[in-house]
Design an enzyme around this catalytic site. Structure first.
Site, PDB file in Angstrom:
ATOM      1  N   ILE A  13       1.117   5.360   3.511  1.00 29.45           N
ATOM      2  CA  ILE A  13       1.804   5.839   2.485  1.00 29.45           C
ATOM      3  C   ILE A  13       0.949   5.089   1.189  1.00 29.45           C
ATOM      4  CG2 ILE A  13       3.928   5.176   0.996  1.00 29.45           C
ATOM      5  CD1 ILE A  13       5.478   5.469   3.841  1.00 29.45           C
ATOM      6  N   ASP A  53      -5.221 -10.012   1.283  1.00 31.27           N
ATOM      7  CA  ASP A  53      -4.778 -10.289   2.214  1.00 31.27           C
ATOM      8  C   ASP A  53      -3.298 -11.019   1.866  1.00 31.27           C
ATOM      9  OD1 ASP A  53      -3.514 -10.949   4.760  1.00 31.27           O
ATOM     10  OD2 ASP A  53      -5.251 -12.146   5.589  1.00 31.27           O
ATOM     11  N   ASN A  80       3.437  -2.781  -0.628  1.00 32.82           N
ATOM     12  CA  ASN A  80       3.293  -1.666   0.313  1.00 32.82           C
ATOM     13  C   ASN A  80       2.795  -2.146   1.626  1.00 32.82           C
ATOM     14  OD1 ASN A  80       3.192   1.002   1.386  1.00 32.82           O
ATOM     15  ND2 ASN A  80       1.072   0.486   1.685  1.00 32.82           N
ATOM     16  N   SER A 129      12.893  -0.433   3.581  1.00 37.90           N
ATOM     17  CA  SER A 129      13.059   0.655   4.819  1.00 37.90           C
ATOM     18  C   SER A 129      14.535   0.478   5.151  1.00 37.90           C
ATOM     19  CB  SER A 129      12.367  -0.019   6.253  1.00 37.90           C
ATOM     20  OG  SER A 129      12.914   1.095   7.130  1.00 37.90           O
ATOM     21  N   LYS A 156      12.476  -6.364   6.624  1.00 40.46           N
ATOM     22  CA  LYS A 156      12.719  -5.532   5.463  1.00 40.46           C
ATOM     23  C   LYS A 156      13.994  -5.830   4.763  1.00 40.46           C
ATOM     24  CE  LYS A 156       9.051  -2.892   5.544  1.00 40.46           C
ATOM     25  NZ  LYS A 156       8.283  -2.737   4.430  1.00 40.46           N
ATOM     26  N   THR A 185       3.052   7.968  10.013  1.00 43.39           N
ATOM     27  CA  THR A 185       1.773   6.984  10.019  1.00 43.39           C
ATOM     28  C   THR A 185       1.368   6.660  11.305  1.00 43.39           C
ATOM     29  OG1 THR A 185       3.003   5.275   9.350  1.00 43.39           O
ATOM     30  CG2 THR A 185       2.646   6.971   7.387  1.00 43.39           C
TER      31      THR A 185
END
Length: 228
Positions: A13, A53, A80, A129, A156, A185
């Site tokens: 994504i 990172d 992301n 999510s 999440k 994905t």
């Protein structure tokens, strides 16, 4: 020109979001932990690369300093980077999931705030999510109810809450968390589910391109505000 940083943008994504934003005229920085993969992705897209990172404070500070030196500001930040974390339920697995999916948001946001404040329309989008939605995971009619992803779901949930709290603390910056849709994905390969990446990236792009009067402090998918 709109200056945009996307974490974890060397594939999936993040990569497709970068492509779509580049098509809209953004200057996009592809943030990636692996320099070789990140540089390759940026070259393929015609974007700029920055090693980032989200679990490493020094890496994060260096990445944002690099963008600051080159651009002087940051207009859009897309959180992301993430890990699925379907490991055994133990301490190391929990630390890994939360360090990437939640603590990483704090690291990058705090480092980015000075640059975001220099923007005329600062925007932050968290790719969260519905697996972290209490409503979804307790509803037998929802696919999230059946996903054995305790650590991913919990991290999440934290990511969404952090986004809403940042919106309250930083009223001059738009912060929104989004459910991009179940996407095909690397992360979902074991489940054999998901729609094309371009569709889900379009949800991210919509919230990354909000005008000054756009919403803030929300958790939404392409159809509107989601229940938690």
């Amino acid at each position: 020109m709109t200056i945009t940083l996307i974490t974890g943008a060397n594939k999936g994504i993040g990569f497709e979001t970068a492509r779509q934003l580049l098509d809209l005229g953004h200057v996009v920085y592809v943030g990636a932990r692996d320099a070789e993969r990140g540089e390759k992705a940026a070259a393929t897209l015609g974007a700029r690369f920055v090693q980032l990172d989200v679990t490493d404070d020094t890496s994060v500070r260096t990445a944002l300093a690099t963008i600051g030196a080159a651009e002087g500001r940051l207009d859009v930040l897309v959180h992301n980077a993430g890990v699925l974390a379907n490991d055994d339920l133990d301490g190391p697995a929990a630390l890994r999931a939360f360090d990437t999916n939640a603590v990483g948001i704090v690291r990058v946001t705090e480092a980015a705030l000075p640059l975001l404040r220099r923007s005329s329309n600062p925007t932050v989008v968290t790719v969260s999510s519905s697996a972290g939605s209490f409503w979804a995971v307790t509803n037998p009619e929802r696919p999230e109810y059946h996903l054995p992803l305790a650590l991913y779901s919990a991290s999440k949930t934290a990511a969404t809450m952090l986004t809403v709290q940042y919106a309250k603390a930083q009223p001059g910056i738009k912060f929104n968390a989004i459910e991009p849709g179940t996407t095909a994905t690397d992360m979902t390969a074991d489940f054999g589910i998901g729609r094309p990446v371009a569709q889900s990236a379009a949800v991210v792009v919509r919230f990354a391109t909000l005008g000054p009067d756009g919403p803030t402090g929300t958790y939404q998918d392409e159809n509107g505000v989601l229940p938690w």
